[in-house]
Every structure is written in structure tokens, then in C-alpha cells.
Write a protein that holds these residues in place. Sequence first.
Motif, mmCIF file in Angstrom:
data_model
loop_
_atom_site.group_PDB
_atom_site.id
_atom_site.type_symbol
_atom_site.label_atom_id
_atom_site.label_comp_id
_atom_site.label_asym_id
_atom_site.label_seq_id
_atom_site.Cartn_x
_atom_site.Cartn_y
_atom_site.Cartn_z
ATOM 1 N N SER A 81 0.179 -1.608 -0.135
ATOM 2 C CA SER A 81 0.229 0.003 -0.219
ATOM 3 C C SER A 81 1.025 1.025 0.104
ATOM 4 O O SER A 81 1.789 1.335 0.309
ATOM 5 C CB SER A 81 -0.764 0.151 1.645
ATOM 6 O OG SER A 81 0.448 0.322 2.374
ATOM 7 N N ASN A 82 0.496 2.514 -0.552
ATOM 8 C CA ASN A 82 0.843 3.459 -0.166
ATOM 9 C C ASN A 82 1.490 3.992 0.695
ATOM 10 O O ASN A 82 0.777 4.038 2.062
ATOM 11 C CB ASN A 82 0.362 4.357 -0.775
ATOM 12 C CG ASN A 82 0.691 5.552 -1.287
ATOM 13 O OD1 ASN A 82 1.722 6.517 -0.423
ATOM 14 N ND2 ASN A 82 0.904 6.606 -2.196
ATOM 15 N N GLU B 192 -8.267 1.093 2.783
ATOM 16 C CA GLU B 192 -8.842 1.899 2.170
ATOM 17 C C GLU B 192 -10.022 2.787 2.096
ATOM 18 O O GLU B 192 -10.044 3.284 1.526
ATOM 19 C CB GLU B 192 -9.295 0.066 0.802
ATOM 20 C CG GLU B 192 -10.473 -0.143 2.086
ATOM 21 C CD GLU B 192 -10.366 -1.220 2.935
ATOM 22 O OE1 GLU B 192 -11.267 -2.364 3.435
ATOM 23 O OE2 GLU B 192 -9.550 -0.987 3.338
ATOM 24 N N SER C 274 1.235 1.944 -10.859
ATOM 25 C CA SER C 274 -0.032 1.772 -10.601
ATOM 26 C C SER C 274 -1.199 1.291 -10.968
ATOM 27 O O SER C 274 -2.492 1.659 -10.824
ATOM 28 C CB SER C 274 0.123 3.016 -12.179
ATOM 29 O OG SER C 274 0.415 1.426 -13.385
ATOM 30 N N ARG C 275 -1.208 0.293 -10.244
ATOM 31 C CA ARG C 275 -1.785 -1.182 -9.843
ATOM 32 C C ARG C 275 -3.190 -0.285 -8.617
ATOM 33 O O ARG C 275 -1.930 -0.045 -7.778
ATOM 34 C CB ARG C 275 -1.569 -1.603 -9.793
ATOM 35 C CG ARG C 275 -0.881 -2.558 -11.075
ATOM 36 C CD ARG C 275 -0.307 -4.252 -11.326
ATOM 37 N NE ARG C 275 -0.061 -4.418 -12.338
ATOM 38 C CZ ARG C 275 0.694 -6.318 -12.339
ATOM 39 N NH1 ARG C 275 0.404 -6.496 -11.337
ATOM 40 N NH2 ARG C 275 0.923 -6.284 -13.841
ATOM 41 N N SER C 276 -3.877 -1.215 -8.622
ATOM 42 C CA SER C 276 -4.790 -0.688 -7.591
ATOM 43 C C SER C 276 -5.005 -2.175 -7.509
ATOM 44 O O SER C 276 -5.867 -2.913 -8.301
ATOM 45 C CB SER C 276 -5.722 0.078 -7.148
ATOM 46 O OG SER C 276 -6.788 -0.117 -8.296
ATOM 47 N N GLU D 291 -10.547 1.013 -2.566
ATOM 48 C CA GLU D 291 -9.476 0.644 -3.187
ATOM 49 C C GLU D 291 -7.893 0.716 -2.252
ATOM 50 O O GLU D 291 -7.913 1.704 -1.875
ATOM 51 C CB GLU D 291 -9.587 0.751 -4.505
ATOM 52 C CG GLU D 291 -9.275 1.855 -5.865
ATOM 53 C CD GLU D 291 -9.387 2.236 -6.437
ATOM 54 O OE1 GLU D 291 -9.269 1.622 -7.334
ATOM 55 O OE2 GLU D 291 -9.065 3.592 -7.521
ATOM 56 N N HIS E 177 -3.872 1.318 -2.905
ATOM 57 C CA HIS E 177 -3.120 1.590 -4.327
ATOM 58 C C HIS E 177 -2.205 1.252 -3.869
ATOM 59 O O HIS E 177 -1.415 0.982 -2.801
ATOM 60 C CB HIS E 177 -3.109 3.135 -4.722
ATOM 61 C CG HIS E 177 -4.857 3.402 -4.897
ATOM 62 N ND1 HIS E 177 -4.521 3.665 -6.189
ATOM 63 C CD2 HIS E 177 -5.488 4.582 -3.995
ATOM 64 C CE1 HIS E 177 -6.223 3.528 -6.227
ATOM 65 N NE2 HIS E 177 -6.528 4.797 -4.802
ATOM 66 N N SER E 178 -1.274 1.147 -4.885
ATOM 67 C CA SER E 178 0.759 0.363 -5.227
ATOM 68 C C SER E 178 1.593 1.354 -4.643
ATOM 69 O O SER E 178 0.913 2.124 -5.550
ATOM 70 C CB SER E 178 0.606 -0.471 -6.175
ATOM 71 O OG SER E 178 2.139 -1.595 -6.445
#
Length: 279
Positions: A2-3, A41, A261-263, A254, A256-257
Motif C-alpha cells: 500500500s502507499n 482503503e 500504477s495498480r490498485s 481500493e 494503491h500500490s
Amino acid sequence: NSNNDCMEPVLSLDGNWNVNIDNMMFHLSPSEMGQVGVFPEQKENWVWIQQKLSSALGPGSKTKNVLNGFAYTGGSTMASLRVPGVKVVHLDSSKAFVQTAKRNVELTGLSDRPVRWIVDDCLTFLRREIRRRDPTNDNSTTSTSTSMGQQGKTSKDKRSRSAQEFCRLPGGYDGLIFDPPAFGRAGAKGKTWHIEKDLPELLELLPKLLSVDPVFVLISCHDSRWPADRLLEHLEKALNPLRLGGSYETGPLELHSSVSSRSLPLGCYVRWSRIRLND
């Protein structure tokens, strides 16, 4: 991943594992259901809650009362409490989750803020709150009349309060937050929650829980049978009789990675508010 701009793990030598999300502390530990103690999320919604309450609380404003149902370990509770002048009812059927939420509030330095901690089945508590606001809320009242020489004759007044009349009663909430699971059990009381059967009733109860001048309603869901458009349809149907105005919005839940750019999609939310974020 996660971010990592929003999550900062803190692992102490004695095995306590805490995470800091936007200066809110969460004590983590794995559960039998595979949960660890936080739903990151929901971060966007926590920011939104604070913005809405801050906008609604100006000089001389009355305390804003927020009900957080299916409140888990208190993310939305802490987001609300971070705004001075807010009082929260934290409702969850799990005593263990409520205890963890209390710990999180303390870790975040918010233990002096007003919270009412409730361990109960959600629908049971909501029905009780509605009866508390209007003890005659059985759709009938009994009255005695004297006419034509007949005394003590009783009649049933079948008229129930309209949604707008209910909002004018004392004891309503200015903010409502619900994040129901697909399925749940209410501790040792034997009651169960089935989202397909019970969520429509919960949404129908919302108008009888709101104050005369509410700030927001936030419903989130992690079940594919309740996509955003279905949630929105039911929330609009419930709130439209109140003629509150305001606006609705929907969005995804969601993660975010931090390396691409994937989630990871984890559900959706629908929100109503009277105050726009740029107001």
C-alpha cells in the motif's frame, strides 16, 4: 504494497504492532477472519469525514453527534473525534473490536474526546434508538373520548410520524457512518447479519436517525452484490422524502500500490452531504 505515504508501521520490541495512518494510530493483530485491525482503503473517507464536520462546525455551533455503526477498530470514530465539537457513538457487535478501538483512541491522543462505546447488534441498537426518540413509534396511539353518553371509548390513531417530523424530534444524529460486512454474528447473543436481507432495512431506518440539520451520511460496502449504483439507489430512496437537498457521490474502495500504477479493488462507497468540500 500500500502507499507508504499514508501508512507508517511502528513495531516495538515487546511484539506490539501499531500503524500510523495520517496521524491516527491503529493497534494491529491478526484475527481468525484474516483481518489485522485496520481497513486502509477507508483513508479517503476518513479525510472526507473530517472535512465535512470541520465545515459544519463554526463559531457558536452546537455539538455534532455522529453514529459510527459496524465501527470495527475505530478509524471513522477517530476521524470524527479529531474535529473539536464532535461526539461519537461507536457501535460494534464485537467486544474485542470495541476494546481495540478504545486503545486506538488512546494511542492517537483522543481519549479526552466524548465517545459512547456500544457493544450490540447494529439493527437492534438502531431500532432502540428510534423508540427512544419516539416511544409511540408503533404506528398507533390510544386516546380516550367521551361522546353520545359513551365514556372510556378507545380508538386507535394509525397515523405515524413522517420522516420530516421524525427529524424534528430530539436525539438525532448529524452524521451517520455504516460499513457493514457481508455476514456477521452479534457475539454471544446469537443474532446474525446477512447483508442481502438486512442492509435494505438499515437504509430504510436512516431517516428516523437523522437530526433536523444533518451534515452527512456515509455507507460503504465490500460485497459485490451491492455495487455503488445499487447502494446509491437505496440511499436516495431513503433520504429523498426528507427533502434535504445536498449532493450524492460514489466511488471505489481500493488500495494503491506504492511501486506501480495498480490498485486492489475492495468495495465501494456512497456519500450524501449538505456541505460541498469547497464550501
